[in-house]
Design a protein around this motif. Sequence first.
Motif, PDB file in Angstrom:
ATOM      1  N   PHE A 105       0.840  -1.184   0.000  1.00 50.62           N
ATOM      2  CA  PHE A 105       0.000   0.000   0.000  1.00 50.62           C
ATOM      3  C   PHE A 105       0.884   1.246   0.000  1.00 50.62           C
ATOM      4  N   GLU A 106       0.488   2.233  -0.785  1.00 46.00           N
ATOM      5  CA  GLU A 106       1.285   3.449  -0.947  1.00 46.00           C
ATOM      6  C   GLU A 106       0.482   4.698  -0.646  1.00 46.00           C
ATOM      7  N   ARG A 107       1.147   5.622   0.031  1.00 48.73           N
ATOM      8  CA  ARG A 107       0.624   6.973   0.202  1.00 48.73           C
ATOM      9  C   ARG A 107       1.697   7.939  -0.249  1.00 48.73           C
ATOM     10  N   GLY A 108       1.350   8.814  -1.173  1.00 47.39           N
ATOM     11  CA  GLY A 108       2.336   9.762  -1.670  1.00 47.39           C
ATOM     12  C   GLY A 108       2.399   9.736  -3.178  1.00 47.39           C
ATOM     13  N   ASN A 109       3.611   9.881  -3.693  1.00 50.65           N
ATOM     14  CA  ASN A 109       3.811   9.954  -5.145  1.00 50.65           C
ATOM     15  C   ASN A 109       5.145   9.307  -5.480  1.00 50.65           C
ATOM     16  N   ILE A 110       5.168   7.995  -5.442  1.00 50.25           N
ATOM     17  CA  ILE A 110       6.412   7.229  -5.579  1.00 50.25           C
ATOM     18  C   ILE A 110       6.613   6.779  -7.018  1.00 50.25           C
ATOM     19  N   HIS A 111       7.843   6.981  -7.535  1.00 56.69           N
ATOM     20  CA  HIS A 111       8.222   6.524  -8.876  1.00 56.69           C
ATOM     21  C   HIS A 111       9.553   5.786  -8.766  1.00 56.69           C
ATOM     22  N   LEU A 112       9.534   4.488  -9.062  1.00 59.25           N
ATOM     23  CA  LEU A 112      10.734   3.666  -8.869  1.00 59.25           C
ATOM     24  C   LEU A 112      11.327   3.127 -10.163  1.00 59.25           C
ATOM     25  N   HIS A 113      10.638   3.265 -11.273  1.00 56.34           N
ATOM     26  CA  HIS A 113      11.123   2.664 -12.509  1.00 56.34           C
ATOM     27  C   HIS A 113      12.417   3.323 -12.986  1.00 56.34           C
ATOM     28  N   ASN A 114      13.383   2.464 -13.356  1.00 48.76           N
ATOM     29  CA  ASN A 114      14.665   2.914 -13.910  1.00 48.76           C
ATOM     30  C   ASN A 114      15.368   3.927 -13.015  1.00 48.76           C
ATOM     31  N   ARG A 115      15.340   3.671 -11.729  1.00 49.41           N
ATOM     32  CA  ARG A 115      15.964   4.579 -10.781  1.00 49.41           C
ATOM     33  C   ARG A 115      17.021   3.845  -9.960  1.00 49.41           C
ATOM     34  N   ASN A 116      18.044   4.591  -9.537  1.00 47.64           N
ATOM     35  CA  ASN A 116      19.007   4.071  -8.574  1.00 47.64           C
ATOM     36  C   ASN A 116      18.362   4.149  -7.202  1.00 47.64           C
ATOM     37  N   ILE A 117      18.231   3.005  -6.538  1.00 49.83           N
ATOM     38  CA  ILE A 117      17.538   2.955  -5.252  1.00 49.83           C
ATOM     39  C   ILE A 117      18.492   2.407  -4.193  1.00 49.83           C
ATOM     40  N   VAL A 118      18.624   3.116  -3.096  1.00 50.36           N
ATOM     41  CA  VAL A 118      19.496   2.662  -2.019  1.00 50.36           C
ATOM     42  C   VAL A 118      18.779   2.826  -0.683  1.00 50.36           C
ATOM     43  N   SER A 119      18.907   1.829   0.183  1.00 52.81           N
ATOM     44  CA  SER A 119      18.330   1.886   1.523  1.00 52.81           C
ATOM     45  C   SER A 119      19.396   2.291   2.523  1.00 52.81           C
ATOM     46  N   ILE A 120      19.021   3.144   3.448  1.00 51.76           N
ATOM     47  CA  ILE A 120      19.947   3.600   4.483  1.00 51.76           C
ATOM     48  C   ILE A 120      19.329   3.303   5.848  1.00 51.76           C
ATOM     49  N   VAL A 121      20.041   2.535   6.660  1.00 51.31           N
ATOM     50  CA  VAL A 121      19.537   2.136   7.977  1.00 51.31           C
ATOM     51  C   VAL A 121      20.630   2.317   9.019  1.00 51.31           C
ATOM     52  N   GLY A 122      20.249   2.166  10.280  1.00 49.99           N
ATOM     53  CA  GLY A 122      21.239   2.281  11.336  1.00 49.99           C
ATOM     54  C   GLY A 122      20.598   2.503  12.687  1.00 49.99           C
ATOM     55  N   THR A 123      21.420   2.845  13.631  1.00 47.28           N
ATOM     56  CA  THR A 123      20.998   2.991  15.013  1.00 47.28           C
ATOM     57  C   THR A 123      20.002   4.128  15.193  1.00 47.28           C
ATOM     58  N   ARG A 124      19.168   3.973  16.221  1.00 48.13           N
ATOM     59  CA  ARG A 124      18.260   5.069  16.589  1.00 48.13           C
ATOM     60  C   ARG A 124      18.999   6.118  17.411  1.00 48.13           C
ATOM     61  N   PHE A 200       5.181   6.846   1.371  1.00 50.03           N
ATOM     62  CA  PHE A 200       5.273   5.738   2.321  1.00 50.03           C
ATOM     63  C   PHE A 200       4.768   4.442   1.687  1.00 50.03           C
ATOM     64  N   LEU A 201       5.361   3.353   2.115  1.00 55.72           N
ATOM     65  CA  LEU A 201       4.927   2.018   1.715  1.00 55.72           C
ATOM     66  C   LEU A 201       4.710   1.176   2.964  1.00 55.72           C
ATOM     67  N   THR A 202       3.696   0.324   2.928  1.00 61.06           N
ATOM     68  CA  THR A 202       3.466  -0.631   4.014  1.00 61.06           C
ATOM     69  C   THR A 202       2.668  -1.801   3.473  1.00 61.06           C
ATOM     70  N   GLU A 203       2.773  -2.932   4.142  1.00 68.02           N
ATOM     71  CA  GLU A 203       1.929  -4.078   3.803  1.00 68.02           C
ATOM     72  C   GLU A 203       0.837  -4.273   4.858  1.00 68.02           C
ATOM     73  N   PHE A 204       0.833  -3.418   5.887  1.00 66.46           N
ATOM     74  CA  PHE A 204      -0.072  -3.593   7.020  1.00 66.46           C
ATOM     75  C   PHE A 204      -1.397  -2.876   6.797  1.00 66.46           C
ATOM     76  N   TRP A 205      -2.452  -3.464   7.329  1.00 66.62           N
ATOM     77  CA  TRP A 205      -3.795  -2.918   7.204  1.00 66.62           C
ATOM     78  C   TRP A 205      -4.015  -1.805   8.218  1.00 66.62           C
ATOM     79  N   SER A 206      -5.068  -1.050   7.984  1.00 60.31           N
ATOM     80  CA  SER A 206      -5.376   0.083   8.853  1.00 60.31           C
ATOM     81  C   SER A 206      -5.721  -0.352  10.270  1.00 60.31           C
ATOM     82  N   ASP A 207      -6.259  -1.563  10.436  1.00 61.65           N
ATOM     83  CA  ASP A 207      -6.646  -2.011  11.777  1.00 61.65           C
ATOM     84  C   ASP A 207      -5.628  -2.953  12.407  1.00 61.65           C
ATOM     85  N   ASP A 208      -4.464  -3.120  11.763  1.00 62.77           N
ATOM     86  CA  ASP A 208      -3.422  -3.965  12.359  1.00 62.77           C
ATOM     87  C   ASP A 208      -2.871  -3.295  13.613  1.00 62.77           C
TER      88      ASP A 208
END
Length: 368
Positions: A105-124, A200-208
């Motif tokens: 599920f998506e909220r916003g305006n996401i375009h991923l085709h033919n794009r360089n995509i990198v995830s950044i994670v780490g400590t809180r 934003f992206l999520t796989e969770f339902w509104s009542d989860d």
Amino acid sequence: MLSQNELLYTLALQRVKNLGDTSAKKLISTVGSAEGVFKEKKHHLLKIDGIGALKLKEVSATLQLPKAEAELHYILKNNIACHYFLEDTYPAKLKHCLDGPILLFERGNIHLHNRNIVSIVGTRKITSYGANFCKQCIEELAPLNPVIVSGFAYGVDISAHKVAVANNLQTIGCLAHGFNQIYPRTHKKYVTQLEENGGFLTEFWSDDPFDRSNFLKRNRIIAGISEATIVIESGEKGGSLVTADIANSYNRDVFAVPGRSTDKQSLGCNNLIKSNQAHMLTSAADLVYMLGWNVSETPRPTTQTQLFVEFSDAEKMLYTYLTSNGKEGLDTIALACQLPTFKVATLLLALELKGAVRPLPGKLFEAI
């Protein structure tokens, strides 16, 4: 695009306990549709390899459709985009992950085709060292217009999102809950900015219900949607290390930022590098080189004087050396200019982005 009826049945299948995304995909691929799964006789479904009675126990339209209808109403009312794993709008890289969700599920305006995509994670509990590296790395990548993915959590996550927005880059927050809430609540003030620069992206339902076990499922999306995952800072244990492990299992590149052996927030990164589970990342140039990202050519200034005005002293030294000596390798340039190799890699990337230097086969560089 999924019809409203097929979306309804896909939602219903997504809700079946004990089934899981891998088995759900197998059922859909075999039968032909989510609706077909619910209408197929159980003894036929039991013949499918890996599908047992326990997984099929709650595959019941009577049991699941009322729940799915309520969620479908929420989706339509709130104009939420749905991405089905067999459709083109579904993130391409995530399609290759067997356990990727059947619906996103998506909220916003996401375009991923033919794009360089990198995830950044780490400590809180990001330090100034981590925050500065995050800012510098994304700013150096900005001319390549990458999509920055993270988990919208405290620390490294929100730092990455904010720097991406500041550089007009598309950024995606992968959530561990449905769209009827925001966690952490203090980040609600950033929601509009992200939706205007990605979403934003999520796989969770509104009542989860919000549950910490959701983070593990969220992390596989962060790892699977991108070409590479960067761990900027991490303690000896933490969710970012889990994300790195998942990325490795998907055969994606993992990068970790090294730190001092005495720094608790660098223990996880140092261990990833030490155990060959991640490439060492000292600058954006390392990532660009390892991933083979192509730098778009920019118009070269018409005169050398104008070019030098835009150069730092170190960049000018490297450009002058390459102009005089022709094609040279990274180590040779570093030795001749008496600079560390990692510093030269960063400078060469900067010169490349300015249209003054280009990389060649065999890890060589030349002035343009």
